[in-house]
Design an enzyme around this catalytic site. Sequence first.
Site, PDB file in Angstrom:
ATOM      1  N   CYS A  83       3.524   7.039  -4.028  1.00 24.57           N
ATOM      2  CA  CYS A  83       4.115   8.067  -3.169  1.00 24.57           C
ATOM      3  C   CYS A  83       3.029   8.843  -2.434  1.00 24.57           C
ATOM      4  CB  CYS A  83       4.963   9.025  -4.008  1.00 24.57           C
ATOM      5  SG  CYS A  83       5.751  10.325  -3.026  1.00 24.57           S
ATOM      6  N   MET A  97      13.992   6.602  -4.560  1.00 25.60           N
ATOM      7  CA  MET A  97      13.887   7.332  -3.298  1.00 25.60           C
ATOM      8  C   MET A  97      14.273   8.789  -3.526  1.00 25.60           C
ATOM      9  SD  MET A  97      15.467   4.515  -0.608  1.00 25.60           S
ATOM     10  CE  MET A  97      16.754   3.944  -1.742  1.00 25.60           C
ATOM     11  N   HIS A 151       4.158  -2.027  -2.919  1.00 21.81           N
ATOM     12  CA  HIS A 151       4.557  -1.673  -1.555  1.00 21.81           C
ATOM     13  C   HIS A 151       3.470  -2.231  -0.639  1.00 21.81           C
ATOM     14  CE1 HIS A 151       6.374   1.535   1.301  1.00 21.81           C
ATOM     15  NE2 HIS A 151       5.812   0.556   2.005  1.00 21.81           N
ATOM     16  N   GLY A 185       8.768  -2.814   0.725  1.00 18.80           N
ATOM     17  CA  GLY A 185       8.308  -2.335   2.021  1.00 18.80           C
ATOM     18  C   GLY A 185       8.846  -3.130   3.185  1.00 18.80           C
TER      19      GLY A 185
END
Length: 333
Positions: A102, A20, A173, A214
């Site tokens: 991303c 992150m 994700h 996610g």
Amino acid sequence: MSSSANPTASTAAKLSVAPMMDWTDRHCRYFHRLISREALLYTEMVTSPALVRGNALYLLEYSPEEHPVALQLGGSDPVELAQAAKLGAQAGYDEINLNCGCPSDRVQSGTFGAVLMRHPGTVVDCVKAMQDAVSVEVTAKCRIGVDDQDPEAVLPDFLDRLQRAGCRRVTIHARKAWLQGLSPKENRDIPPLDYDLVLRMRKQFPDMHLSVNGGITSLDEARAFLAQGLDGVMIGRAAYHQPWDVLGQADALWGMDPVRTREDVVALMLPYIEAHLASGGKLSQVTRHMLGLYAGRPGARKWRQVLSTEAHKPGAGPEVVEAALEAVLAEAA
């Protein structure tokens, strides 16, 4: 050199803390490692141009105690990514991960991150080049698709290409990324989650190690996904904001009993903080990652309040953390 699986990282990937930006720096990872001995920790995304062209090798710095720890790279040039991967392997990282998920504008302008879902051939070239450069495992993190792509068609093709390229471990994700019209923050919440698709991929690719990411907010949810056959679960914001709830009991997933209390973790952070200050760092650079340690517990507000207001003051040191702990214990008594 060909890529060979690192059993430490592969085993630890049963539960991992997501990379992150601005959050999972080396101070955050050191703190998380004190809470869980087993979970796999990821760096913030580091771009290959920063390492190779910018010579920003300080971005690779970490504490040996962080192992198992993985380096996430962002890029789309196979030669440059191979060079960056080699630098990461030389630094001792247990895994090199390619970011294919991303959605930020900055990442799009560099033609990497989630936009790579549109260029699977480039991803394969990048993965192969990285594998040839290092002996640690090369992995990927992706979305189920981007924009108007059909995930039912795109994701299995993407995974098939990665598998044939020799990439055996992928974190998915379970949301699309909308590169047009949604901000990076909105991309974490608005596109609907499709966990069922990820679970189907697990059955379709039995030889791959697939983790889901996610919207997962608790260790109980992680256990449920593992029980359904997934190899791993990656948790992001919940692990950051409620680190004890997610990581404090996480070692049980590997059959390990927790060995520390929150107070033990605070005590172990003090010498780390002292060393950071002695090297010219600031207290707030470390304590900002510790704000959620008592989330949901008596004294949590006081803990956050003391750290938030006092850690930024000139000359602030470990005594601020000790005062915050005293306030928590007094309120809990």
